[in-house]
Design an enzyme around this catalytic site. Structure first.
Site, PDB file in Angstrom:
ATOM      1  N   LYS A 178       0.825  -1.217   0.000  1.00 39.53           N
ATOM      2  CA  LYS A 178       0.000   0.000   0.000  1.00 39.53           C
ATOM      3  C   LYS A 178       0.858   1.265   0.000  1.00 39.53           C
ATOM      4  CE  LYS A 178      -2.193  -0.846   3.896  1.00 39.53           C
ATOM      5  NZ  LYS A 178      -1.650  -2.148   4.290  1.00 39.53           N
ATOM      6  N   ARG A 209      -9.136   1.313   8.821  1.00 39.41           N
ATOM      7  CA  ARG A 209      -8.723  -0.053   9.114  1.00 39.41           C
ATOM      8  C   ARG A 209      -9.804  -0.816   9.874  1.00 39.41           C
ATOM      9  NH1 ARG A 209      -2.789   0.737   8.929  1.00 39.41           N
ATOM     10  NH2 ARG A 209      -1.729  -1.266   9.020  1.00 39.41           N
ATOM     11  N   ARG A 226      11.169  -6.995   4.843  1.00 39.92           N
ATOM     12  CA  ARG A 226      11.040  -5.537   4.662  1.00 39.92           C
ATOM     13  C   ARG A 226      12.055  -4.809   5.536  1.00 39.92           C
ATOM     14  NH1 ARG A 226       5.315  -2.596   5.093  1.00 39.92           N
ATOM     15  NH2 ARG A 226       5.289  -3.288   7.255  1.00 39.92           N
ATOM     16  N   ARG A 251      11.410  -2.726  10.869  1.00 36.43           N
ATOM     17  CA  ARG A 251      10.427  -2.090  11.740  1.00 36.43           C
ATOM     18  C   ARG A 251      10.174  -2.998  12.930  1.00 36.43           C
ATOM     19  NH1 ARG A 251       5.298  -0.076   8.231  1.00 36.43           N
ATOM     20  NH2 ARG A 251       4.224  -1.064   9.949  1.00 36.43           N
ATOM     21  N   ARG A 265      -0.577  -8.981  13.691  1.00 31.94           N
ATOM     22  CA  ARG A 265      -1.068  -7.957  12.761  1.00 31.94           C
ATOM     23  C   ARG A 265      -1.940  -8.584  11.667  1.00 31.94           C
ATOM     24  NH1 ARG A 265       4.006  -5.246  10.638  1.00 31.94           N
ATOM     25  NH2 ARG A 265       2.627  -3.832   9.544  1.00 31.94           N
TER      26      ARG A 265
HETATM   27  P1  AMP Z   1       1.220   0.723   8.786  1.00 30.90           P
HETATM   28  O1  AMP Z   1       2.437   1.534   8.588  1.00 30.90           O
HETATM   29  O2  AMP Z   1       0.046   1.199   7.970  1.00 30.90           O
HETATM   30  O3  AMP Z   1       1.450  -0.757   8.656  1.00 30.90           O
HETATM   31  O4  AMP Z   1       0.767   0.964  10.319  1.00 30.90           O
HETATM   32  C1  AMP Z   1       1.602   0.596  11.392  1.00 30.90           C
HETATM   33  C2  AMP Z   1       0.784   0.472  12.653  1.00 30.90           C
HETATM   34  O5  AMP Z   1       0.197   1.745  12.986  1.00 30.90           O
HETATM   35  C3  AMP Z   1      -0.391  -0.486  12.595  1.00 30.90           C
HETATM   36  O6  AMP Z   1      -0.017  -1.836  12.817  1.00 30.90           O
HETATM   37  C4  AMP Z   1      -1.276   0.057  13.707  1.00 30.90           C
HETATM   38  O7  AMP Z   1      -0.780  -0.293  14.985  1.00 30.90           O
HETATM   39  C5  AMP Z   1      -1.090   1.559  13.563  1.00 30.90           C
HETATM   40  N1  AMP Z   1      -2.102   2.112  12.618  1.00 30.90           N
HETATM   41  C6  AMP Z   1      -1.870   2.608  11.375  1.00 30.90           C
HETATM   42  N2  AMP Z   1      -3.017   2.996  10.807  1.00 30.90           N
HETATM   43  C7  AMP Z   1      -4.008   2.745  11.708  1.00 30.90           C
HETATM   44  C8  AMP Z   1      -5.417   2.893  11.691  1.00 30.90           C
HETATM   45  N3  AMP Z   1      -6.064   3.379  10.633  1.00 30.90           N
HETATM   46  N4  AMP Z   1      -6.102   2.514  12.802  1.00 30.90           N
HETATM   47  C9  AMP Z   1      -5.470   2.032  13.878  1.00 30.90           C
HETATM   48  N5  AMP Z   1      -4.156   1.830  13.956  1.00 30.90           N
HETATM   49  C10 AMP Z   1      -3.409   2.175  12.871  1.00 30.90           C
END
Ligand code: AMP
Length: 216
Positions: A13, A88, A127, A160, A171
């Site tokens: 994404k 999400r 990653r 990460r 996750r």
């Molecule tokens: P990402 O970089 O999109 O994989 O997001 C990393 C982490 O941030 C996720 O695993 C969640 O813990 C938190 N996070 C990101 N976007 C959201 C969202 N829309 N709602 C809740 N938690 C989020």
């Protein structure tokens, strides 16, 4: 162009959102990036979000929606945006709809980037990200420079913390139970398009553009 990108963690994404944001000249809004930058800067929001992110859980809806709402009100979003990692959950999607209605606008399309589960696990494990500029790498398909150095800014790349094997598992469970229902939600609105994201970055971009009905 007002877009949402859906997909499991590691589906690509972020990479595709960046490409789309450049193509359509609209901001790329990643809630994950917003949280990570707050964590890096030690803000109150960062301290709060870290508790959830490190465990592979979701940051509470109320907080997340508030952040996105204020970001969408900024002038650079007036011509459109690409949302990456938001919504999400169903309540987030409902609240996003309410916010956009209030603003007198609506989403154009929602792109679901589909990648099979076995591939997702391998992608997340391989990653690497740059803590300096946020660039994302894959050890096999898009490796950083020798010595794990970021090609963009020269910082040493890292894994990460939430890409560790135990956290990845959680996750993916969270994705299945909380995020996947959004596919049905947006399908019912007639906004959903699907792009297959199994292969190389450029192949996924072609799929996304095809799904959106635009030339690459
Ligand atoms: P990402 O970089 O999109 O994989 O997001 C990393 C982490 O941030 C996720 O695993 C969640 O813990 C938190 N996070 C990101 N976007 C959201 C969202 N829309 N709602 C809740 N938690 C989020």
């Amino acid at each position: 162009m007002r877009l949402v990108l859906l997909g499991a963690p590691g589906a690509g994404k972020g990479t595709q959102a960046k490409i789309l944001s450049e193509k359509f000249n609209v901001p790329h809004i990643s809630t994950g990036d917003i949280f990570r930058s707050n964590i890096k800067n030690g803000t109150e929001l960062g301290v709060l979000a870290k508790q959830y992110i490190d465990k592979g859980g979701l940051v509470p809806d109320e907080l997340t929606v508030k952040i996105v709402k204020s970001r969408l009100a900024e002038p650079d979003c007036s011509e459109g945006f690409v949302l990456d990692g938001f919504p999400r959950t169903i309540p987030q999607a409902e609240q996003l709809d309410a916010v956009l209605t209030e603003m007198g606008i609506a989403l154009d399309k929602v792109v679901d980037i589909h990648v099979d589960d076995d591939k997702i696990i391998k992608r997340l494990a391989d990653r690497r990200v740059c803590p300096g500029c946020g660039a994302s790498y894959h050890l096999e398909y898009n490796p950083p420079s020798e010595g794990d150095i970021c090609k963009v800014c020269g910082t040493k790349v890292i894994q990460r913390p939430d890409d560790s094997p135990e956290t990845i598992k959680h996750r993916l469970q969270v994705y299945q139970s909380q995020t996947k229902p959004l596919i049905q939600y947006y399908n019912a609105q007639g906004k959903l398009v699907t792009a297959y994201g199994q292969e190389e970055i450029e192949d996924t971009t072609s799929e996304v553009m095809k799904a959106l009905g635009v030339k690459k």
